[in-house]
Write a protein that holds these residues in place. Structure first.
Motif, mmCIF file in Angstrom:
data_model
loop_
_atom_site.group_PDB
_atom_site.id
_atom_site.type_symbol
_atom_site.label_atom_id
_atom_site.label_comp_id
_atom_site.label_asym_id
_atom_site.label_seq_id
_atom_site.Cartn_x
_atom_site.Cartn_y
_atom_site.Cartn_z
ATOM 1 N N LYS A 56 32.753 75.207 -17.425
ATOM 2 C CA LYS A 56 31.406 74.074 -17.766
ATOM 3 C C LYS A 56 32.516 73.153 -19.197
ATOM 4 C CE LYS A 56 27.760 76.074 -16.069
ATOM 5 N NZ LYS A 56 26.605 76.565 -15.450
ATOM 6 N N GLU A 57 32.437 74.293 -20.202
ATOM 7 C CA GLU A 57 33.192 73.500 -21.222
ATOM 8 C C GLU A 57 34.316 73.274 -20.961
ATOM 9 O OE1 GLU A 57 35.190 75.212 -25.675
ATOM 10 O OE2 GLU A 57 33.972 76.270 -24.494
ATOM 11 N N ASP A 58 35.435 73.455 -20.048
ATOM 12 C CA ASP A 58 36.836 72.545 -19.998
ATOM 13 C C ASP A 58 36.481 71.584 -19.141
ATOM 14 O OD1 ASP A 58 38.058 74.433 -21.258
ATOM 15 O OD2 ASP A 58 39.295 75.254 -19.657
ATOM 16 N N VAL A 63 34.543 65.346 -18.894
ATOM 17 C CA VAL A 63 33.926 63.634 -18.649
ATOM 18 C C VAL A 63 33.669 63.438 -20.239
ATOM 19 C CG1 VAL A 63 31.481 63.369 -18.391
ATOM 20 C CG2 VAL A 63 32.690 65.047 -17.189
ATOM 21 N N SER A 64 34.548 64.069 -21.838
ATOM 22 C CA SER A 64 33.488 63.438 -22.598
ATOM 23 C C SER A 64 34.846 62.539 -22.470
ATOM 24 C CB SER A 64 33.976 64.298 -23.558
ATOM 25 O OG SER A 64 32.801 65.400 -23.612
ATOM 26 N N LEU A 65 36.077 63.016 -22.096
ATOM 27 C CA LEU A 65 37.490 61.820 -21.997
ATOM 28 C C LEU A 65 37.503 61.056 -21.080
ATOM 29 C CD1 LEU A 65 39.662 64.984 -22.771
ATOM 30 C CD2 LEU A 65 40.169 63.531 -24.556
ATOM 31 N N LEU A 66 37.281 61.504 -20.277
ATOM 32 C CA LEU A 66 37.076 60.094 -19.752
ATOM 33 C C LEU A 66 35.962 58.940 -20.007
ATOM 34 C CD1 LEU A 66 36.656 62.380 -15.969
ATOM 35 C CD2 LEU A 66 39.167 60.545 -16.815
ATOM 36 N N ASN A 67 34.707 59.024 -20.508
ATOM 37 C CA ASN A 67 34.094 58.905 -21.411
ATOM 38 C C ASN A 67 34.600 57.704 -22.437
ATOM 39 O OD1 ASN A 67 31.724 58.684 -19.092
ATOM 40 N ND2 ASN A 67 31.144 60.471 -20.753
ATOM 41 N N HIS A 68 34.924 58.500 -22.899
ATOM 42 C CA HIS A 68 35.796 57.730 -24.095
ATOM 43 C C HIS A 68 37.536 56.578 -23.593
ATOM 44 C CE1 HIS A 68 37.249 57.208 -28.747
ATOM 45 N NE2 HIS A 68 38.612 57.460 -28.312
ATOM 46 N N PHE A 69 37.801 57.243 -22.729
ATOM 47 C CA PHE A 69 38.892 56.156 -23.157
ATOM 48 C C PHE A 69 39.110 55.282 -21.959
ATOM 49 C CE2 PHE A 69 41.241 59.941 -24.802
ATOM 50 C CZ PHE A 69 41.950 59.462 -26.117
ATOM 51 N N ARG A 70 37.896 55.651 -20.454
ATOM 52 C CA ARG A 70 37.705 54.214 -19.121
ATOM 53 C C ARG A 70 38.901 54.680 -19.030
ATOM 54 N NH1 ARG A 70 32.485 54.920 -18.688
ATOM 55 N NH2 ARG A 70 31.134 55.356 -21.062
ATOM 56 N N SER A 98 31.008 61.220 -8.968
ATOM 57 C CA SER A 98 30.251 60.391 -10.599
ATOM 58 C C SER A 98 31.308 59.722 -10.963
ATOM 59 C CB SER A 98 30.060 61.696 -11.549
ATOM 60 O OG SER A 98 28.310 62.752 -10.907
ATOM 61 N N PHE A 99 32.732 60.775 -10.769
ATOM 62 C CA PHE A 99 33.892 59.429 -10.443
ATOM 63 C C PHE A 99 35.006 58.870 -9.656
ATOM 64 C CE2 PHE A 99 32.463 61.868 -14.483
ATOM 65 C CZ PHE A 99 32.931 61.024 -15.491
#
Length: 216
Positions: A56-58, A63-70, A98-99
Motif C-alpha cells: 500500500k505504501e509503494d 499516486v503521489s508522484l503522478l499527482n505531483h508531476f502530472r 482512477s488514472f
C-alpha cells in the motif's frame, strides 16, 4: 517531499526524486523500475507474513508522484509485477481506473509473467525487449546496449555504500549514471540493493530516507 533534483542528459531535463522515480520533462513521462507489485501477496500465499502495508505504501508513493508531476505517460522499465495474479493485483486494476487517461508502457521484465489478456485489461502497453524514445533506450536488464542511444535499465537494484565514522557503513538505493547507461533504483522498498563500484560512474545519487544525496 524533497524537491526533485535536475540532471541534464543529452539536452533533456530529467528530474530525479527521492521517491525512486525520474520525470522526463520533454516527454512528460514518469519513469520507474522494479515496482514488484503483488510481491507481498505472493509471500503471504507462501506462508510468510509480510504486511500488506508495504504494498500500500509503494502504491501510494506512485499516486503521489503522478499527482505531483502530472505526466502523460508512465514508463515502467521492467518488473512492474512480481508473479502471478493475486488480490493485490486486483487492487491495482481498481487503482488503474482512477488514472484511466494515463498511458502506461511496460518494458517487460523477467518477473512480468502475467498473460497478455491481463495487461490488455489493465490498459498497459507491453513492449519487449526494448523501448526507444528520443535519444534514450529503455531495457529491463540490458544496460550495456551498444549504439548511439543512452540506455536506462533496472533489474539490478543498484545501491551505494556510504561509510561513516570508524568502520560503520550503510547501503542505500541509488541512481547510477555511467557513461552510456543509467541503472534505476528499485521503486519497491521491499527489495535489496546491490553494491555498485563508484569509480566508473559519471554521477551517483543515493536515496537516503526521503532525500537524494549526490555521492559523485
Amino acid at each position: 517531499m524533497q524537491a526533485p533534483i535536475l540532471h541534464k542528459l543529452y539536452s533533456q531535463n530529467l528530474w530525479l526524486s527521492a521517491q525512486r522515480s525520474l520525470f522526463w520533462e520533454e516527454e512528460k513521462a514518469l519513469v520507474v523500475s522494479d515496482l514488484h507489485f503483488g510481491k507481498t501477496g505472493h509471500f503471504r500465499k507462501a506462508g510468510i507474513a509480510v504486511p500488506q502495508s508495504v504494498y500500500k505504501e509503494d502504491l501510494q508513493r506512485l499516486v503521489s508522484l503522478l499527482n505531483h508531476f502530472r505526466p502523460q505517460k508512465l514508463i515502467v522499465v521492467g518488473d512492474f509485477f512480481h508473479s502471478s495474479a493475486n488480490t493485490e493485483l486486483d487492487w491495482f486494476k481498481r487503482w488503474r481506473e482512477s488514472f484511466s487517461s494515463l498511458q502506461i508502457i511496460l518494458v517487460r521484465g523477467n518477473h512480468d509473467i502475467l498473460n497478455d489478456q491481463w495487461y490488455a485489461g489493465a490498459a498497459i502497453d507491453v513492449v519487449y525487449p526494448t523501448l526507444q524514445s528520443g535519444p534514450f533506450l529503455f531495457s529491463h536488464d540490458q544496460c550495456d546496449v551498444n549504439g548511439p542511444l543512452y540506455s536506462f535499465c533496472g533489474h539490478i537494484h543498484p545501491g551505494v555504500v556510504i561509510h561513516g565514522l570508524g568502520k560503520q557503513s550503510l547501503r542505500f538505493p541509488c541512481f547510477y549514471f555511467a557513461e552510456e547507461h543509467c541503472i534505476l533504483p528499485a521503486f519497491s522498498k521491499f527489495t535489496g540493493a546491490v553494491g555498485m563500484d563508484k569509480s566508473p560512474a559519471q554521477a551517483i545519487y543515493a536515496v537516503v530516507e526521503n532525500e537524494l544525496v549526490k555521492i559523485k
